[in-house]
Structure formats: structure tokens, C-alpha cells
Design a protein around this motif. Structure first.
Motif, PDB file in Angstrom:
ATOM      1  N   LYS A  94      35.392 -35.609 -31.330  1.00 47.23           N
ATOM      2  CA  LYS A  94      36.572 -35.026 -30.695  1.00 47.23           C
ATOM      3  C   LYS A  94      36.884 -33.649 -31.276  1.00 47.23           C
ATOM      4  N   ARG A  95      36.682 -33.506 -32.581  1.00 49.32           N
ATOM      5  CA  ARG A  95      36.932 -32.210 -33.206  1.00 49.32           C
ATOM      6  C   ARG A  95      36.014 -31.143 -32.624  1.00 49.32           C
ATOM      7  N   GLU A  96      34.744 -31.493 -32.438  1.00 49.25           N
ATOM      8  CA  GLU A  96      33.789 -30.528 -31.876  1.00 49.25           C
ATOM      9  C   GLU A  96      34.169 -30.158 -30.455  1.00 49.25           C
ATOM     10  N   TRP A  97      34.560 -31.177 -29.661  1.00 46.48           N
ATOM     11  CA  TRP A  97      34.955 -30.895 -28.284  1.00 46.48           C
ATOM     12  C   TRP A  97      36.170 -29.977 -28.252  1.00 46.48           C
ATOM     13  N   ARG A  98      37.176 -30.284 -29.080  1.00 45.03           N
ATOM     14  CA  ARG A  98      38.383 -29.456 -29.141  1.00 45.03           C
ATOM     15  C   ARG A  98      38.043 -28.015 -29.490  1.00 45.03           C
ATOM     16  N   ASP A  99      37.218 -27.810 -30.512  1.00 46.85           N
ATOM     17  CA  ASP A  99      36.869 -26.458 -30.954  1.00 46.85           C
ATOM     18  C   ASP A  99      36.093 -25.706 -29.886  1.00 46.85           C
ATOM     19  N   ASN A 100      35.192 -26.424 -29.184  1.00 45.35           N
ATOM     20  CA  ASN A 100      34.406 -25.758 -28.141  1.00 45.35           C
ATOM     21  C   ASN A 100      35.274 -25.305 -26.976  1.00 45.35           C
ATOM     22  N   VAL A 101      36.218 -26.160 -26.576  1.00 44.65           N
ATOM     23  CA  VAL A 101      37.111 -25.783 -25.474  1.00 44.65           C
ATOM     24  C   VAL A 101      38.000 -24.609 -25.880  1.00 44.65           C
ATOM     25  N   ARG A 102      38.464 -24.638 -27.118  1.00 51.22           N
ATOM     26  CA  ARG A 102      39.294 -23.525 -27.602  1.00 51.22           C
ATOM     27  C   ARG A 102      38.522 -22.214 -27.565  1.00 51.22           C
ATOM     28  N   GLU A 103      37.290 -22.223 -28.052  1.00 45.79           N
ATOM     29  CA  GLU A 103      36.486 -21.006 -28.040  1.00 45.79           C
ATOM     30  C   GLU A 103      36.143 -20.585 -26.615  1.00 45.79           C
ATOM     31  N   LEU A 104      35.951 -21.576 -25.746  1.00 49.51           N
ATOM     32  CA  LEU A 104      35.708 -21.275 -24.342  1.00 49.51           C
ATOM     33  C   LEU A 104      36.872 -20.488 -23.747  1.00 49.51           C
ATOM     34  N   ALA A 105      38.096 -20.939 -24.036  1.00 52.14           N
ATOM     35  CA  ALA A 105      39.275 -20.251 -23.506  1.00 52.14           C
ATOM     36  C   ALA A 105      39.350 -18.816 -24.012  1.00 52.14           C
ATOM     37  N   PHE A 106      39.042 -18.603 -25.295  1.00 48.78           N
ATOM     38  CA  PHE A 106      39.032 -17.246 -25.844  1.00 48.78           C
ATOM     39  C   PHE A 106      38.032 -16.368 -25.099  1.00 48.78           C
ATOM     40  N   ASP A 107      36.816 -16.887 -24.887  1.00 50.63           N
ATOM     41  CA  ASP A 107      35.772 -16.085 -24.240  1.00 50.63           C
ATOM     42  C   ASP A 107      36.145 -15.731 -22.814  1.00 50.63           C
ATOM     43  N   ILE A 108      36.690 -16.707 -22.093  1.00 53.53           N
ATOM     44  CA  ILE A 108      37.049 -16.443 -20.698  1.00 53.53           C
ATOM     45  C   ILE A 108      38.174 -15.420 -20.626  1.00 53.53           C
ATOM     46  N   GLU A 109      39.148 -15.517 -21.521  1.00 59.98           N
ATOM     47  CA  GLU A 109      40.226 -14.532 -21.506  1.00 59.98           C
ATOM     48  C   GLU A 109      39.693 -13.140 -21.822  1.00 59.98           C
ATOM     49  N   ASP A 110      38.728 -13.052 -22.746  1.00 62.38           N
ATOM     50  CA  ASP A 110      38.126 -11.749 -23.048  1.00 62.38           C
ATOM     51  C   ASP A 110      37.491 -11.141 -21.799  1.00 62.38           C
ATOM     52  N   HIS A 140      52.011 -18.869 -24.395  1.00 61.83           N
ATOM     53  CA  HIS A 140      51.832 -18.391 -25.750  1.00 61.83           C
ATOM     54  C   HIS A 140      50.509 -18.868 -26.323  1.00 61.83           C
ATOM     55  N   VAL A 141      50.178 -18.321 -27.488  1.00 63.34           N
ATOM     56  CA  VAL A 141      48.967 -18.667 -28.222  1.00 63.34           C
ATOM     57  C   VAL A 141      49.361 -19.564 -29.391  1.00 63.34           C
ATOM     58  N   ASP A 142      48.576 -20.628 -29.626  1.00 60.08           N
ATOM     59  CA  ASP A 142      48.794 -21.402 -30.839  1.00 60.08           C
ATOM     60  C   ASP A 142      47.471 -21.649 -31.539  1.00 60.08           C
ATOM     61  N   ALA A 143      47.544 -22.338 -32.676  1.00 57.35           N
ATOM     62  CA  ALA A 143      46.391 -22.426 -33.560  1.00 57.35           C
ATOM     63  C   ALA A 143      45.266 -23.268 -32.980  1.00 57.35           C
ATOM     64  N   SER A 144      45.570 -24.461 -32.498  1.00 54.27           N
ATOM     65  CA  SER A 144      44.522 -25.393 -32.099  1.00 54.27           C
ATOM     66  C   SER A 144      44.089 -25.233 -30.650  1.00 54.27           C
ATOM     67  N   THR A 145      45.002 -24.868 -29.755  1.00 47.97           N
ATOM     68  CA  THR A 145      44.634 -24.714 -28.350  1.00 47.97           C
ATOM     69  C   THR A 145      44.255 -23.287 -28.009  1.00 47.97           C
ATOM     70  N   GLY A 146      44.372 -22.389 -28.979  1.00 47.97           N
ATOM     71  CA  GLY A 146      43.957 -21.001 -28.751  1.00 47.97           C
ATOM     72  C   GLY A 146      44.788 -20.342 -27.682  1.00 47.97           C
ATOM     73  N   VAL A 147      44.095 -19.707 -26.721  1.00 51.60           N
ATOM     74  CA  VAL A 147      44.785 -18.942 -25.678  1.00 51.60           C
ATOM     75  C   VAL A 147      44.863 -19.713 -24.372  1.00 51.60           C
ATOM     76  N   MET A 148      44.729 -21.032 -24.437  1.00 52.97           N
ATOM     77  CA  MET A 148      44.764 -21.837 -23.223  1.00 52.97           C
ATOM     78  C   MET A 148      46.026 -21.568 -22.417  1.00 52.97           C
ATOM     79  N   ASN A 149      47.156 -21.460 -23.088  1.00 50.67           N
ATOM     80  CA  ASN A 149      48.428 -21.268 -22.386  1.00 50.67           C
ATOM     81  C   ASN A 149      48.516 -19.912 -21.704  1.00 50.67           C
ATOM     82  N   THR A 150      47.910 -18.891 -22.278  1.00 50.91           N
ATOM     83  CA  THR A 150      47.954 -17.566 -21.660  1.00 50.91           C
ATOM     84  C   THR A 150      46.868 -17.405 -20.602  1.00 50.91           C
TER      85      THR A 150
END
Length: 991
Positions: free
Chosen positions: A66-82, A5-15
């Protein structure tokens, strides 16, 4: 195994992780560097996932690195899924158009080898973020967060909870005080401003509406204006113009707008209510525009901002401040929600509960949220944990708003996937009534729903919806028998969610009334775009954003001329009241959805433009991933055969006027919901009914027909079609209704419609189609929970059959007549599970009678009947309501009155009337019940006296003299049909 599933902070990592694995398994032609990169990336992201989950549970104390790292990884997951989805969908889509056999295979293989961009993109993304992420991962400890959010329905304690809040908060007391202020100052000619300062209550808007509805008739010029967030002064002035009916030019500046309003009001006595003024600047604009003309005008302002309250009262204005709840009332509210009673069941919790209530400061919304957080928790350690958590949050910033602290605590207490569902509500405007079905279907398309064995995605979504209601994070709308049809979000909660959604780059808003337009420049990727633009101005600020990553687009108003082709990654498209959509987007009748086939990722499509002539064409077949298609708000003439290419289409909502080509329905094998299937005079549509039995996944079916004398000639066919519908045993929810509001005189017989096997029906509605009797087989419906029926004459035998349905919770009946003028509900027999009973008696002379022991679990009773004279209720006193000891809500609608009154109180009525006498008897019986029952009355006018059912039949058959019983029998026979048809014109005039 539960779906990712998708959640707010981890984005689409799970999918994303299972998609990368599937990519390696199915596309074996990806070799070399590309395969190694995908494998490496999957493993790296898998190790980062638990760290992201840990960081997602950290409140505002997360350090910037840590906040910056978290946000970057989340956006990374979105881009890769796209990139991954685009690759897979494009190859799959193009391969469908290739020839079969060896030639087609080699052409497909060539296309796979000619897709280097996925490898290049992944290589770039790895260099950008993943390698650094891997190094930092070693510095963090991972955690595994698990939580069970399962819940079946709305907590029964919630159904009456908001009424209880109204009593404790003193809404009625506040209303009375404000009305008295108006009466006292009635002869004052100068403009008077009253401000209702409400800093933590729940019914601010409700109070404003009540005051407005009671006083508007006393003034020459009135309007009610509810302000939303971030309104600029100019926007407010234009809204005042609109409410007053003043025309203005779009080029008018603030000064011209003010002058025009003052000129319009200069000689008028006006009464204006402005609900929810957020800041002093908004008030300054209103104050400048409203002219003090010494005509005795009045203004009521509601606000939750103390600065605004002070500004409004600076020149002789009056501020009515809603006092916080006393400790006694705070405890009553807290314990009633947490334990279902006004007393604390565990004395050991008294000290810690006092500490929690002290932190809440007497704010009703805060108390509700905290009590919902601790509902049914009896462990002292859990209560101490919550108290410590509140203290910890407040210790970080003692000046912080108590509501923000409590909301933050409640938000982080939610499971990850429910945080995403909650943040998603920030897409909708304040005070907007969010339809449950629409919301859950959007959650499904976004990937927020976790699959559970034995339940559909929608049923799981209902659990999420009810869970948020039970936590007091959303307010139910239209609650009945444990379910709500919609929800609303309190303004304070919505402000919190909007702020949180912006921080997480979860939703990007564009409001036509916001001075700063969109979000700050550091939001590189827009994932969910919400546009609220009713000013008809070009959405120019969107042109500077990268729209190719937008997954969800929600439109309220005009979207300008940005082409749909820019949204290549779109999963959700939801458009509300956009009158210009056809011309701008190429969706009108001239262009026939020119770009719709390009949206290969689309899972949810909803369009709601009344002027949009929407025509589905063969291009629609390109939407192979579409799961929900909602076109109820547009005109659809005919569905093309290409709709059968929508292999994943599970939910289809269309107008009953749309026609299905023969054989189309049977091919929609993924279909779970269809609303509305309609037929008027098309014989081919009748044949389509037979196809529903072939849809093994169909769970909800809504049918509308034009049931009139055009079908009388085919009585046997009509009965066979009804049998085909009711015996579709896969269907859980079946709704059959007539297009015509006035029901046809020809009664249906359901006796031959008996299902041949075990029936799965859980909800059955047959409305605006009167039946002649309740069929015997209905008592054997072992899964039926909800039933609505229209029946000509409700007999004792019918009541017995209905009472024997073992699982029935909700029952609503509409009838003309009961045997011998009464509808008798016997005691200690039947209706053992019933919680809601609604009864509408159309004609005079029929009354219900509840015997002692009847309906032993009934909680909500709704009655509607005529009272032209006291004889209309056959001498009944309280209908036996005194015997319904489990009631907690009674609604009574009396028509046949000389006046209409929506909020009628017989005890406050000084006039003597038949309606008052009937209502007074019922209210006295309700007061004698053991529970704290909420009782409401509504009066309605009627034009002409319907009279008794016998009188109605005499009118219909003035020259024939047929008895009621005989008529009900003979109406099924052809020799009576023409007789009734000849009299229908005269009968309609009476009603």
C-alpha cells in the motif's frame, strides 16, 4: 468554496483535479484521444483521492504494498501537474506575444494543435500507474477526513509558558551548579570536561550560552560552537579552525587539521563550549584536537545522547544530568498549558492524566506537546483516546524513543494541510530563526494555504503559524500581544520532521557536511531541494538528479555552477547568503538575470546576497505568475516599467533606495504588500505617493524617508504627503519611518491628516519622526490595534486621546519629556483593551505614574529610562506598578549606568548604585502583584549625561532662552528653524 491545496502524503492531487477540469473547459481544441485520456485520468484520480487520504492517516503500520501504491500515485499527480502547467503557461505566454485579430487567432490555434506531448505523456503515465491504481482502489474503503484548524492568535498561555518551563526544568539551578564546579576546580591545571546531558528539555542551547557569557572573560582563548546534524569529523575540525581564527588549506586532511589546532592551543588557557554533540565520532574529533596543556583549560559539552555523555566522562570528566521532572512539577506544567491553571478542573480526568504523564517520563518537551494536544479538552473519552494511542504506538516497539512516539501521535493528529506546513520546516537548519512573513509567503507559493472567506491568504497562513505554536510543535520568537515575528524548531522535533520529509519524498537535502551526500537512489523525482553548502565545493552529486521536476529550491551557501535553466518547474526560489550567486547564475550586473525569464512557473523569488548588484530588466516581465518578490538583501537601483507585467505580484520587498518610475505603482493592481517605499531627495518619488490610493488591494505599506532639513522648505507639501498616506483607507498596516537613526528636530503635525472616511488602519507606526502632539482624530480609529509613536512632549491631553482608541492592544511610545516631569495614566479611564505598553523616556526627570484602575488588562510592561542620579526619577518609588494587577511580564531597561549588564538582578548586586536602588523598588512592587510575574532588568552605559529635557533645550538654544512650551510651538514656524539648525551639530555631539 475553499481552494484546493497541497499536502504531504497526497501531494498535488487536490490542485490537479480542478486543473484537469479547467483544461477540458477552456481548451476546446483538445479533442479525440487526448480529451478522452484527460477525462479518464481525472475520473480515476478522483476515485483514488479518498484512498490516499485514508492511507495518509495510517502511521508506521502501513504495509509495503500500500505504501508503494500511495507513493506512486502521489508522484503521478506531481508529474501530470507539471505537464499540465507547462502546457497552459507556455500557450498563454506565447499567445501574449502573437499579433491580435484573425491572424493571431489562427496562429494560436495552430500552436494548440501542435502540442501532442501532453497527450503522449498522459498516455504513458496512465499505463504506468493509473490503471493498476484503479484495480487496487476496489480493494480499499475510502474515508473522508475533515478538520478545522482555524485559530486567531497565539494562545495567551503560551506567552509565558517557556519561562515557566525554565523554572520547573531548573535551568538556573543547572547554571549555578556548573559555575560552582568551575569555581571549585579553578586551581586545577589539567584539562577538565563537563558534559551537560539534556535528553528532553528545551533550553539546552540557552543554558550553554549563559554559561559561556558569564565565564568567557576569565580565559585567554574562547569560542562557542553549535553543531548541526550529520557533521563529519573533517567539517567539525574546519569549524574549530574558523572559530579560533586559524587559516587552513582546503586540501588539508584530518591529521593536518588536528595538528594545527593543537599547535595553536599548546600554550593557551582556553574555554570552549560545544553545543549539541550528536554522536561519539564528533566527540572523538574534538577530543583529539583540543590539547591538554596543563593551563587550566575547560570544555563544556551539551548533548542529548547518552553514549556521548559516557564518552566525554571516560577520562575523569564530569556529567551533569538534567533530572526528569517530578510528578508534581509534571502535573503543574501539564495543567498550566492544558487549562491555564496549576490545578485539574475536572477530577474525573485525574487517573487518565496520571497515565499520560507516566508515558511522558518527566520529559518537558513531551509534556508540553501532549498538554497542547489536549488543551481545553474536558471530555474524558478524548483523554482516554490519546492515552490509548500513546500505548498503541509504544506497544509496536517498546524500545522506541518516547519522544518519537509522542511526536508521531501529534503529527498524525494534525489536519493534512498542516502536516505539509510542518514538514516544510525541515528545510531550515537547526537553531535557525525562521521569519514568519517569509515562511507564510512560501507556504502560499507552495499551495499549502486553504482560502477562507473574508481573509487573505496571508491571514490564513498566520492562523496556521499560530496553531503550530499553540501545539508546541514550533517555538515562538519575539512574541508580543498574541503574535510572534519568527519561530524556531526544537532539535528533537526537527530530526523527526527531517526523517518524515525524507520518507514522503517531501524535501531532498544536500549538506556539505554529509558523508553520503544526497538521498538514496530510489528517490527518482526531486520535488523540493534544500542545499546547505558553505564549503565552496562543487555540488557534484546534483548532476545525477533530474532537476526539471524541482518545485522548490532553497540555498544556504554556494550552489556551484548548475544553471538556473535546469529548473524548468520551479515555483519557489529562496537564496540565503550566497556570495557567489551572481557569477554562477548570471544574476550579477554583467549578465542582468540572463535566465530568469525562463522560470515561467515561479511564484516566490527571494535573493539575499549582500555583494549581488541585482538589476531588474525588461526580462523580469516574463515572470507572469510571480506573487512574491523579495529583494531586501540585494541592491536594486531602479525598478523597470516592465514590472507592471507581473500581473499577480502581491508582495514586493525592496530597499528604500530603489526608485519607482512615475505611473508604475498605480498599475500594480494585485499588490497587497509593499516594503519599503523610500525617498531621499527625488521629487518624483514624492509624486508616487499619490498613486497608492489607486491600489484597492493594498493592505501593508512601509515607507522610509530622509526626514531632515532638506524638507523644511516644503512644510505644506510634507503635511499633504502625510495626509495622502494616512488617509489611504484600504491600508491595514502602515509604517512610516526615517532613514536617519537620529531624529530630525523638526516635529510633524498630524492634525490635518485626519482620514475622511472610515479608516481600516489596524497597525500604525510613525517612528524616528517626532510629532508635536497626538492628533484628536486618532481616538476615532475604531480598528486600530497597534500603535507606535515618537512624540517630543507627552502631555495629559495626549494620554487621554490614546486611551480613547477603543481597540488598542499594543502601544509603544518614545518621548523626551512629560508635563511637569511625569506621564500620568489615570485610573478607570481608557486603555480598556491594552495588553502591551512600552515607554521610552529619553531625557532625565520624567517618570510614568500608573493610577489604581489604569490599563486594567495590561499583561506586558516595558520601560526604559535614565538613572544618573536618583533625582532623575523625580522621587518615584515603583511608578504605580503595584496597581497593574493583570501583569505577567515586566522588562526594565536602565541607561546612564557605569556598566552594562544584560541579565541584571538587583538582589544579587552587592554594590550600591542608583540603578540598583531604582531596580530594587520596581522588583519589590512586581513581587507584590497577584500573578506570577516575570521581571527582567538590563543596564546600559551612556556616554555623557543627556540631563533633563529643559537642559536639552538650553543646550540647543543656549543663547535664546526659549521655554519648552514655547519651543514646541515655535518649532513649527520658519523663524525658529534656522536657529535650531545652527545648534544641531553641537547637540549631536552630546548624544
Amino acid at each position: 468554496m475553499a481552494a484546493m491545496h497541497v499536502d504531504a502524503s497526497t501531494g498535488v492531487m487536490n490542485t490537479l483535479l480542478p486543473k484537469l477540469s479547467k483544461l477540458l473547459e477552456e481548451y476546446t481544441n483538445i479533442k479525440g484521444a487526448a480529451r478522452n485520456q484527460i477525462t479518464f485520468l481525472r475520473d480515476e484520480l478522483s476515485s483514488m483521492k479518498p484512498v490516499l487520504e485514508m492511507l495518509a492517516d495510517v502511521d508506521d503500520g502501513l504495509d509495503p504494498l500500500k505504501r508503494e501504491w500511495r507513493d506512486n500515485v502521489r508522484e503521478l499527480a506531481f508529474d501530470i501537474e507539471d505537464y499540465t502547467d507547462s502546457f497552459v503557461i507556455r500557450v498563454s505566454h506565447e499567445s501574449d506575444e502573437l499579433p491580435t485579430g484573425f491572424k493571431g487567432f489562427f496562429r494560436k490555434l495552430k500552436k494548440l494543435k501542435a502540442c501532442p506531448e501532453i497527450a503522449d505523456a498522459i498516455d504513458e503515465l496512465i499505463k504506468k500507474c493509473a490503471m493498476e491504481g484503479s484495480k487496487r482502489h476496489k480493494r480499499y474503503n475510502s474515508v473522508n477526513v475533515a478538520s478545522n484548524s482555524s485559530t486567531f492568535g497565539v494562545d495567551p498561555r503560551m506567552l509565558m509558558f517557556y519561562d515557566e518551563v525554565d523554572k520547573l526544568v531548573g535551568v538556573n539551578r543547572a547554571k549555578k551548579h556548573i559555575i560552582e564546579w568551575f569555581t571549585k576546580e579553578k586551581d586545577e591545571k589539567n584539562l577538565k570536561v563537563l558534559t551537560f546531558a539534556d535528553f528532553g528539555s528545551l533550553r539546552k542551547s540557552n543554558l550553554a550560552i549563559k554559561i559561556y557569557s558569564q565565564l568567557e572573560d576569565q580565559f585567554q582563548c574562547t569560542f562557542f560552537l553549535s553543531l548541526s546534524r550529520n557533521l563529519c569529523r573533517e567539517k567539525i575540525l574546519r569549524m574549530i579552525h574558523t572559530n579560533l581564527g586559524i587559516t587552513y588549506n582546503t586540501s588539508d586532511d584530518e591529521e593536518k587539521l588536528i595538528d594545527r589546532i593543537r599547535d595553536y592551543l599548546k600554550d593557551k588557557r582556553y574555554f570552549i563550549v560545544i553545543d549539541d554533540v550528536r554522536d561519539a565520532e564528533a566527540w572523538k574529533a574534538i577530543e583529539l584536537a583540543l590539547f591538554n596543556n596543563t593551563c587550566g583549560s575547560r570544555i563544556v559539552i551539551t548533548t542529548r545522547n547518552s553514549t556521548v555523555a559516557s564518552c566525554c566522562s571516560h577520562d575523569g570528566g564530569y556529567v551533569y544530568r538534567m533530572e526528569p521532572l517530578s510528578l508534581k512539577n509534571s502535573k503543574m506544567l501539564f495543567f498550566k498549558r492544558a487549562f491555564g491553571s496549576e490545578d485539574l478542573p475536572n477530577p474525573q480526568l485525574e487517573k487518565v492524566s496520571d497515565g499520560i504523564l507516566q508515558k511522558c517520563g518527566g520529559l518537558p518537551l513531551a509534556i508540553m506537546i501532549m498538554s497542547s494536544l489536549l488543551a481545553d479538552q474536558n471530555e474524558e473519552d478524548e483523554w482516554k483516546r490519546v492515552l490509548t494511542a500513546i500505548g498503541s504506538v509504544l506497544a509496536k516497539d517498546p524500545d522506541d524513543d518516547i519522544m518519537k512516539s509522542i511526536l508521531s501521535l501529534s503529527y498524525y493528529d494534525l489536519p493534512h494541510h498542516l502536516r505539509a506546513c510542518l514538514l516544510y520546516l525541515s528545510i531550515f537548519p537547526e537553531d535557525y530563526e525562521i521569519n514568519k512573513q517569509r515562511l507564510i509567503n512560501r507556504w502560499i507559493a507552495e499551495g499549502f494555504i486553504l482560502e477562507e472567506q473574508g481573509l487573505t491568504s496571508y491571514e490564513v497562513g498566520e492562523r496556521y503559524f499560530n496553531y503550530l505554536i499553540n501545539r508546541c510543535l514550533i517555538q515562538p520568537v519575539g512574541s508580543k500581544h498574541g503574535q510572534a515575528k519568527a519561530c524556531q524548531v526544537h532539535g528533537i522535533i526537527l530530526d523527526f520532521l527531517a526523517c518524515k520529509a525524507s520518507e514522503e519524498n517531501f524535501v531532498t537535502p544536500f549538506n556539505d557536511d554529509a558523508e553520503q551526500g544526497l538521498v538514496s537512489e530510489n528517490k527518482v523525482r526531486v520535488r523540493r531541494l534544500h542545499v546547505n553548502n558553505h564549503n565552496k565545493k562543487e555540488v557534484a552529486r546534483l548532476t545525477g538528479l533530474v532537476l526539471s521536476h524541482v518545485r522548490s529550491l532553497t540555498l544556504f551557501g554556494d550552489f556551484g555552477r548548475i544553471p538556473m535553466s535546469a529548473f524548468t518547474a520551479l515555483r519557489v526560489m529562496d537564496q540565503e547568503d550566497n556570495w557567489d550567486l551572481g557569477g554562477n547564475w548570471g544574476l550579477g550586473s554583467n549578465h542582468h538575470m540572463a535566465h530568469i525569464e525562463m522560470m515561467l512557473h515561479l511564484r516566490y523569488l527571494r535573493l539575499n546576497s549582500p555583494l549581488l548588484d541585482f538589476v531588474l530588466t525588461a526580462r523580469t516581465g516574463g515572470l507572469e505568475n510571480l506573487e512574491t518578490l523579495d529583494l531586501l538583501g540585494v541592491s536594486v537601483v531602479e525598478l523597470p516599467s516592465a514590472i507592471t507585467r507581473l500581473r499577480r505580484l502581491a508582495r514586493l520587498y525592496i530597499s528604500h533606495l530603489a526608485r519607482f518610475p512615475k505611473g508604475t505603482i498605480a498599475k500594480l493592481q494585485s499588490l497587497e504588500e509593499l516594503s519599503e517605499f523610500g525617498f531621499v531627495s527625488f521629487h518624483q518619488q514624492w509624486e508616487c505617493l499619490q498613486e497608492f490610493s489607486q491600489l484597492t488591494k493594498l493592505r501593508m505599506l512601509k515607507v522610509k524617508w530622509d526626514f531632515d532639513w532638506s524638507f523644511v522648505q516644503d512644510e505644506e507639501g510634507l503635511q499633504s504627503y502625510m495626509h495622502a498616506l494616512i488617509s489611504s483607507c484600504n491600508v491595514h498596516n502602515l509604517y512610516i519611518g526615517n532613514i536617519r537613526i537620529w531624529p530630525g528636530p523638526y516635529p510633524l503635525s498630524l492634525e490635518s491628516c485626519c482620514p475622511t472616511t472610515t479608516c481600516s488602519l489596524q497597525k500604525l507606526h510613525i517612528t524616528y519622526c517626532f510629532i508635536c502632539k497626538v492628533p484628536n482624530w486618532m481616538s476615532s480609529l475604531g480598528n486600530l490595534k497597534e500603535l507606535k509613536l515618537y512624540i517630543y512632549c507627552l502631555r495629559a491631553e495626549d494620554v487621554k486621546i490614546l486611551g480613547a482608541i477603543p481597540t488598542l492592544i499594543f502601544l509603544k511610545l518614545k518621548t523626551f519629556y512629560g508635563t511637569d516631569g511625569r506621564i500620568f495614566i489615570p485610573g478607570y479611564k481608557g486603555f480598556r483593551c491594552l495588553k502591551y505598553f512600552g515607554l521610552v523616556m529619553i531625557s532625565c526627570g520624567t517618570t510614568p505614574e500608573f493610577e489604581e484602575g489604569s490599563m486594567p488588562n495590561l499583561e506586558h510592561l516595558k520601560l526604559r529610562f535614565c538613572v544618573h542620579e536618583m533625582e532623575c526619577i523625580n522621587g518615584a518609588t515603583d511608578f504605580g506598578i503595584r496597581h497593574l494587577s493583570t501583569l505577567n511580564k515586566v522588562e526594565v531597561h536602565i541607561y546612564g549606568c557605569s556598566v552594562s549588564h544584560k541579565d541584571y538582578d538587583p538582589e544579587a548586586d552587592r554594590e550600591d548604585s542608583n540603578a540598583k536602588n531604582a531596580a530594587f523598588l520596581i522588583k519589590a512592587a512586581v513581587k507584590a502583584l497577584p500573578n506570577r510575574v516575570t521581571c527582567s532588568f538590563e543596564l546600559a552605559k551612556t556616554y555623557g549625561n543627556i540631563g533633563t529635557f529643559h537642559g536639552l533645550i538650553k543646550i540647543l538654544n543656549r543663547h535664546n532662552g526659549i521655554s519648552v512650551e514655547r519651543l514646541l510651538q515655535e518649532m513649527l514656524k520658519s523663524r525658529v528653524k534656522q536657529m535650531i539648525q545652527n545648534n544641531m551639530a553641537r547637540a549631536r555631539g552630546i548624544f
